[in-house]
Structures are given as C-alpha cells and as structure tokens.
Design a protein around this motif. Structure first.
Motif, PDB file in Angstrom:
ATOM      1  N   LEU A 189       2.359   0.742  -1.660  1.00 28.02           N
ATOM      2  CA  LEU A 189       2.919  -0.600  -1.783  1.00 28.02           C
ATOM      3  C   LEU A 189       2.379  -1.517  -0.691  1.00 28.02           C
ATOM      4  N   PHE A 190       2.226  -0.982   0.515  1.00 30.64           N
ATOM      5  CA  PHE A 190       1.681  -1.789   1.608  1.00 30.64           C
ATOM      6  C   PHE A 190       0.262  -2.238   1.281  1.00 30.64           C
ATOM      7  N   GLU A 191      -0.564  -1.316   0.819  1.00 27.52           N
ATOM      8  CA  GLU A 191      -1.950  -1.663   0.482  1.00 27.52           C
ATOM      9  C   GLU A 191      -2.000  -2.680  -0.654  1.00 27.52           C
ATOM     10  N   GLU A 192      -1.082  -2.539  -1.601  1.00 28.24           N
ATOM     11  CA  GLU A 192      -1.058  -3.466  -2.733  1.00 28.24           C
ATOM     12  C   GLU A 192      -0.644  -4.865  -2.288  1.00 28.24           C
ATOM     13  N   THR A 193       0.416  -4.963  -1.493  1.00 29.61           N
ATOM     14  CA  THR A 193       0.905  -6.278  -1.067  1.00 29.61           C
ATOM     15  C   THR A 193      -0.047  -6.959  -0.083  1.00 29.61           C
ATOM     16  N   GLU A 194      -0.789  -6.150   0.686  1.00 28.11           N
ATOM     17  CA  GLU A 194      -1.724  -6.706   1.662  1.00 28.11           C
ATOM     18  C   GLU A 194      -3.116  -6.931   1.075  1.00 28.11           C
ATOM     19  N   GLY A 195      -3.308  -6.541  -0.184  1.00 28.65           N
ATOM     20  CA  GLY A 195      -4.616  -6.701  -0.806  1.00 28.65           C
ATOM     21  C   GLY A 195      -5.669  -5.774  -0.229  1.00 28.65           C
ATOM     22  N   ARG A 196      -5.254  -4.596   0.236  1.00 25.08           N
ATOM     23  CA  ARG A 196      -6.185  -3.637   0.833  1.00 25.08           C
ATOM     24  C   ARG A 196      -6.680  -2.636  -0.211  1.00 25.08           C
ATOM     25  N   LYS A 197      -7.860  -2.115   0.039  1.00 26.83           N
ATOM     26  CA  LYS A 197      -8.344  -1.002  -0.757  1.00 26.83           C
ATOM     27  C   LYS A 197      -7.697   0.278  -0.234  1.00 26.83           C
ATOM     28  N   PRO A 198      -7.603   1.314  -1.062  1.00 21.29           N
ATOM     29  CA  PRO A 198      -7.011   2.573  -0.593  1.00 21.29           C
ATOM     30  C   PRO A 198      -7.727   3.103   0.647  1.00 21.29           C
ATOM     31  N   GLY A 199      -6.948   3.447   1.663  1.00 23.00           N
ATOM     32  CA  GLY A 199      -7.525   3.993   2.888  1.00 23.00           C
ATOM     33  C   GLY A 199      -7.962   2.960   3.900  1.00 23.00           C
ATOM     34  N   GLU A 200      -7.692   1.685   3.653  1.00 21.75           N
ATOM     35  CA  GLU A 200      -8.120   0.636   4.583  1.00 21.75           C
ATOM     36  C   GLU A 200      -7.096   0.345   5.674  1.00 21.75           C
ATOM     37  N   CYS A 201      -6.017   1.098   5.708  1.00 20.92           N
ATOM     38  CA  CYS A 201      -5.019   0.899   6.763  1.00 20.92           C
ATOM     39  C   CYS A 201      -5.541   1.441   8.090  1.00 20.92           C
ATOM     40  N   SER A 202      -4.990   0.932   9.162  1.00 18.25           N
ATOM     41  CA  SER A 202      -5.328   1.426  10.495  1.00 18.25           C
ATOM     42  C   SER A 202      -4.056   1.460  11.331  1.00 18.25           C
ATOM     43  N   LEU A 203      -4.179   2.004  12.526  1.00 21.55           N
ATOM     44  CA  LEU A 203      -3.013   2.149  13.395  1.00 21.55           C
ATOM     45  C   LEU A 203      -2.394   0.797  13.743  1.00 21.55           C
ATOM     46  N   SER A 204      -3.199  -0.253  13.741  1.00 23.03           N
ATOM     47  CA  SER A 204      -2.665  -1.587  14.039  1.00 23.03           C
ATOM     48  C   SER A 204      -1.706  -2.079  12.956  1.00 23.03           C
ATOM     49  N   ASP A 205      -1.776  -1.464  11.765  1.00 14.83           N
ATOM     50  CA  ASP A 205      -0.885  -1.852  10.664  1.00 14.83           C
ATOM     51  C   ASP A 205       0.466  -1.153  10.731  1.00 14.83           C
ATOM     52  N   LEU A 206       0.599  -0.187  11.640  1.00 13.50           N
ATOM     53  CA  LEU A 206       1.808   0.640  11.654  1.00 13.50           C
ATOM     54  C   LEU A 206       3.105  -0.167  11.768  1.00 13.50           C
ATOM     55  N   PRO A 207       3.198  -1.173  12.645  1.00 11.19           N
ATOM     56  CA  PRO A 207       4.467  -1.928  12.720  1.00 11.19           C
ATOM     57  C   PRO A 207       4.883  -2.528  11.383  1.00 11.19           C
ATOM     58  N   ARG A 208       3.926  -3.078  10.630  1.00 13.77           N
ATOM     59  CA  ARG A 208       4.267  -3.665   9.333  1.00 13.77           C
ATOM     60  C   ARG A 208       4.591  -2.588   8.299  1.00 13.77           C
ATOM     61  N   VAL A 209       3.914  -1.453   8.405  1.00 12.00           N
ATOM     62  CA  VAL A 209       4.223  -0.340   7.500  1.00 12.00           C
ATOM     63  C   VAL A 209       5.646   0.158   7.748  1.00 12.00           C
ATOM     64  N   LEU A 210       6.024   0.267   9.017  1.00  9.12           N
ATOM     65  CA  LEU A 210       7.383   0.715   9.349  1.00  9.12           C
ATOM     66  C   LEU A 210       8.433  -0.301   8.899  1.00  9.12           C
ATOM     67  N   LYS A 211       8.078  -1.565   8.971  1.00  4.03           N
ATOM     68  CA  LYS A 211       8.996  -2.602   8.490  1.00  4.03           C
ATOM     69  C   LYS A 211       9.200  -2.473   6.983  1.00  4.03           C
ATOM     70  N   LEU A 212       8.101  -2.230   6.258  1.00  2.51           N
ATOM     71  CA  LEU A 212       8.200  -2.046   4.806  1.00  2.51           C
ATOM     72  C   LEU A 212       9.005  -0.796   4.483  1.00  2.51           C
ATOM     73  N   LYS A 213       8.815   0.262   5.265  1.00  3.68           N
ATOM     74  CA  LYS A 213       9.593   1.481   5.061  1.00  3.68           C
ATOM     75  C   LYS A 213      11.085   1.192   5.170  1.00  3.68           C
ATOM     76  N   LYS A 214      11.446   0.442   6.187  1.00  9.16           N
ATOM     77  CA  LYS A 214      12.855   0.106   6.390  1.00  9.16           C
ATOM     78  C   LYS A 214      13.408  -0.667   5.202  1.00  9.16           C
ATOM     79  N   GLU A 215      12.624  -1.618   4.703  1.00 15.79           N
ATOM     80  CA  GLU A 215      13.066  -2.414   3.554  1.00 15.79           C
ATOM     81  C   GLU A 215      13.243  -1.545   2.312  1.00 15.79           C
TER      82      GLU A 215
END
Length: 582
Positions: A189-215
């Motif tokens: 869901l994070f990759e979809e909402t951010e317009g990323r290709k699969p596997g394009e996440c990095s450690l700098s994205d972790l805060p936003r990923v954790l926020k999405l997890k909470k939601e």
C-alpha cells in the motif's frame, strides 16, 4: 511435442520424473504453457526449475530472454510489453501465469483477467525482499488427487482472488497469522500510494511506513504488535534478494506449479511465507514456512494457518525469549584471538557492558592497544596475556593468570583461529595442515579443558566461534572446514556433558570484514562478496554478545547464514559449484 504421446526423446530425458509422477502427468507438464513476468533472483530460480522439469511447450517471459539454453525440449519465447495493458485474450493461451515484483494494482488486474477467461488459469505472484518472501496462489475452482492411506482421494478447493485475499479484515484473523502477511500489505500500500515501483523503498521511508502501519492497524481495530517495526525496517532496507532465500522460495514455487499442472498433490492454500529470521520448520517439508488460507464462504472472511510442527518451536523460542538477558557487568571473560577482527570487537562489546577481561593473542603490542580502548569503553580491569592457543602450556597459563588476578571465570570465548585458501592436493607436505588444525580445534579444546573447573563454580559459559564452513563445504578451505566441523561436534557433545552447570554457545559468523591481509583469503572473500553481503566485525560482535547473553545455543550472523544452513540441509546440491583455480 505436438502429439498426444511423449516422444522417445522426451521419455528418455524425463525418465526419472515419469517414474515419480507417471507418464500422464509428465505429458501434461510438457503440453503446458506458462507465462512468467518479472525476472529477478527468485523468479529466475523458479524458471530454471520448471524448464529443467520439462514444464511448458512455451514459456513466454516479459522482460528477459535468459532461459533458452536450459532444456532443448522446452521452447522459450519472449513477449515484450506491459502486463497491465495486455488484453484478456493474451492470457488465454496460458495454463499458468506467474508474476513477480509487480505492484498491487498489476497483481489485481492480471488476476482478474485470468479469472475472466473461459478456462481455468492458475495464477501466482511471488515477492522476495532480503531474506523474506511471499507467494500467493489463486487456482479458482481446483480439483486434484492426493494419497490418503492406501487410497487416492479426489479433492476440490475454491480459491479467492488476490483482491479478496488481501482485503480480508484483520480483526477476525487468528493471532498466529504470519506477521509477514500484514507487513507485506503495508509495504504494498505504501508503494502504491507513493507511486513507487516494487522494492524502491529505503530506510529513509521507514517513518512514513510506520505511520501507515499505525493507520491500518487502527482502521482494522488490531494492535500494532501485529506488525513488528523491526520487520518493516528489514523489508524497506533490504532491496536485494539473498540468493539462498531465492533458491528456497523459487524451489517451492516451482514445486507448486508442477503439482498444479500435473494435478497431483495438495496445493498451497493462498499464501506461503518464508522468513530466514524465524527459522520455522514444518514436520512434512522441513522448511521454514507458514501458510495462510484465506477462504471466503457465504460472504464471510475466514482465515486459517497451518504450522504443524513449528508451533512447538515457536513456543520454545517464546519461553527462551522471556528469560532476562544475562548481565555481564562485573563478570570475568577470557577472549582468545582478541588482537583483531571479531575477537577485538567482542572485547569492546564486553567492555561496554562492564566485564573484566583477559585478552589473549600472539601479538602483545596489538593487545595493549585493544586493552587500552576496552578500559575507556568501561571495562574495570583488563589483563593482557601473550599466548598461542595451539600450545598447551600457554592455554593453562592464561586460565591460571585470570583466576589469580580476578578470582573467577564466567565466560571463555574461543575465538582464535587461522585460515588458508588452498586446494588440498596443493599441499606439498601434509604436515603443513597442522597449524590450522592445532589452532582451530586443539586450541579451543586445550583452553576448555583448563577452564571447565572454574566455569562450573560460576555456572559460566563456553563460546565457540566456529564457521558455516563447518557444515557446508567451501572450495580451497578443506582443512579449515574440517577443523571447524570438528570444533562444532566437540562443543555440541560438550553441551550435553556439561549441562546444566556450564552453557555452550556456538557462533557461526558469515562473511566478516576483519582486516585480514592474506591475498588468497582476500580473493576468496571478494568472490563470495558478489553473492552475499559482508558485515563489519563490530556489527557481528554486537549480535554475538547479545545472543550469548540471551542464552542462545547457536548464533548465526548475519541473517543469510541461517538461510545457508537450511539450504545446505534441504538441498545441498544447490551449494555445489566447481571451484576456480588461479
């Protein structure tokens, strides 16, 4: 290949397989058409498996043409294009569709197109991130046979679509549901909402990923503990696949496709998960795995998980994890081979925790440098003993000096070791192998012999720094591997003999950056670094001391070492390669 029967050439080529699952099943395999998209490590392993098994008159692949030479009896063709833009008619010519590393939207779209066809098309997705992997299966209405006692039973299963399976409400799902199921949904869901290709996440994205997890957890009325932060951190930071994990996941996927095409054997029920960090094992397949069966009936979502034997191991891990980690503040630790590499950084880790130290190595000047830093890091007192563990009297002396100075001994860390990259047949004198064996095996044996009486008094621990080479052969390291294998078996036996008075932890460090300047070993390390990641000695030492203090019997670091262990046990043939001569 165009007739109903197998040709004489095919019968000869697939003779062994025909004996296993019959000529009829092999004929169905040879007539099948498989579409594969998204060639990366895991999907490539899958392709090799099915092509070598003779699956498919045509294997059409979107984006890669590297499979044509594997099996001359299987025709491989290349189709260029974007899966999501292809019409329904394109998929009608296939019996199986496998897509890897695609967005959630693409998975849904392709799955829906397969479901809209007049015939049944088996649909699979696969995704591997670091040492974690997921397989999804949709066989629609699937009939198959399986053996039950002495009779063959006809079975039928109804599968949900990908969209239905990932939309199951989290609240009703059993607490034992694989955490990777939830984590993968967050990442998708994070990759979809951010317009990323699969596997394009990095450690700098972790805060936003954790926020999405909470939601998502709040929206599904479940605890955030459903998805550990550390698991999400691993998924976003590991953008490369570990080859051993690829081999396992690709092998499972190949096995499932073969079962479905041949119509023999019970298939996966929607999801398969592999996580090398967990090391879960089932009693049937002896692989680290979990199943989730998200079946939809009468409009109600229901979830089941099958973990036959792994529940027992999970319980043991939970009980062990509940134990308070050992505090080494004020305890006395001997570390051999502590002038450099892992031994040096083990000394620093123990020093940070307030332990008294005896540092042993042959280079006294270097030991003094390490000792000075240990004192600055927090060790109350550090003894430096110049010694060679392959010499019996030296081992006796450094144990006696430790007792004389500190009055006790709590941990003996047998870290000293030497290696040589050389083919066994290239030893001109067989006696040249003795230094390796004497240092790697007899050295720890000598030190342990003199330390045991003192360790029994404190209910202490013996730590043996071994190597994955001890249970998985490494070319040009035959003597080193043999010495480590002897070490492993010695300490596994000693663990039984000394229990419960003295604990034993065996450490399996992987490819570690330890400052070794031997050109042959550096060349060997360079070859391996193209396959697996190199870890710093500091990171390795921290993980090792954490494991020791938690009372682990085995510590494998980094995580790919655990995958290598399972792979060597499950399919050792995959680790065999012809060594290169310089």
């Amino acid at each position: 290949m165009d007739g109903d029967e197998l040709t004489e050439q095919e019968t000869a080529l697939y003779d062994r397989q025909i004996r296993v699952w019959g000529a009829g099943a092999q004929r169905r395999l040879s007539k099948s058409h498989v579409l594969v998209s998204g060639i990366k490590g895991t999907v490539a392993e899958f392709c090799k498996n099915i092509v070598l098994a003779g699956v498919g008159k045509t294997v059409a692949e979107i984006c890669c043409d590297s499979l044509k030479d594997f099996n001359p009896m299987v025709h491989v063709s290349i189709e260029k294009g974007d899966l999501s833009t292809l019409g329904v008619d394109f998929f009608e010519k296939f019996d199986v569709v496998v897509i890897g590393y695609s967005s959630r939207a693409t998975k849904k779209a392709v799955n829906e197109k397969c479901r809209n066809l007049a015939k049944r098309v088996a649909f699979y997705t696969v995704d591997c991130r670091g040492s974690c992997g997921e397989i999804f299966v949709d066989l629609q209405n699937y009939k198959y046979t399986k053996k039950k006692l002495d009779e063959t039973v006809e079975c039928e299963l109804t599968f949900p679509s990908f969209e239905e399976a990932v939309s199951v409400p989290w609240k009703p799902m059993p607490r034992r549901t694989a955490k990777l199921y939830f984590a993968m949904r967050v990442i998708e869901l994070f990759e979809e909402t951010e317009g990323r290709k699969p596997g394009e996440c990095s450690l700098s994205d972790l805060p936003r990923v954790l926020k999405l997890k909470k939601e998502l957890c709040e929206g599904n009325s479940v605890s955030e503990n459903h998805i550990p932060d550390i698991l999400l951190e691993r998924l976003v930071s590991n953008n490369t696949e570990f080859p051993p994990a690829c081999a396992i996941i690709g092998g499972i996927l190949g096995q499932e496709v073969i079962k479905v095409i041949s119509g023999k054997g019970e298939p996966l029920k929607n999801f398969f998960y592999f996580d090398a960090e967990d090391g879960k094992v089932t009693s049937e397949q002896k692989k680290a795995q979990e199943y989730i069966n998200c079946s939809l009936a009468s409009g109600e979502a229901e979830s089941q998980m099958f973990m036959p034997f792994s529940i027992f191991f999970k319980l043991l891990q939970f009980i062990r994890g509940c134990k308070e980690s050992e505090k080494v503040n004020g305890k006395v630790v001997i570390i051999t081979g502590s002038s450099s590499g892992i031994g040096e950084h083990l000394a620093y880790e123990y020093a940070r925790r307030g332990a008294y130290l005896t540092l042993v190595a042959r280079r006294e000047d270097r030991l003094q440098v390490v000792a000075d830093r240990c004192r600055k890091l927090g060790s109350p007192d550090v003894a430096v003993v110049r010694g060679d563990v392959s010499v019996i009297k030296d081992c006796k002396r450094f144990v006696q000096e430790t007792i004389s100075r500190f009055g006790r001994l709590d941990h003996l860390v047998n870290n000293a070791g030497i290696a040589e990259a050389k083919f066994f047949e290239d030893y001109s004198e067989i006696s040249d192998v003795l230094p390796i064996v004497n240092t790697n095996f007899w050295g720890p044996v000598y030190a342990t012999h003199f330390a045991i009486p003192h360790l029994k008094k404190t209910k202490g621990k013996i730590i043996a720094v071994a190597s994955p080479a001890g249970w998985s052969g490494v070319p040009r390291m035959s003597i080193y591997a043999a010495s480590k294998a002897a070490m492993i078996n010695f300490y596994e036996t000693l663990r039984i003999e000394l229990h419960p008075q003295v604990g034993v932890t065996i450490v399996f460090p992987g490819l570690i950056e330890n400052g070794n300047t031997n050109p042959d070993l550096l060349a060997e390390k360079q070859d391996w670094s193209q396959v697996v990641a190199i870890e710093s000695a500091a990171e390795c030492a921290k993980a090792v001391v954490n494991g020791i203090c938690r009372g682990k019997t085995f510590v494998a670091e980094p995580s790919w070492v655990r995958v290598l262990f399972w792979l060597s046990a499950i399919c050792p043939e995959l680790l065999i390669s012809k060594p290169k001569r310089n």
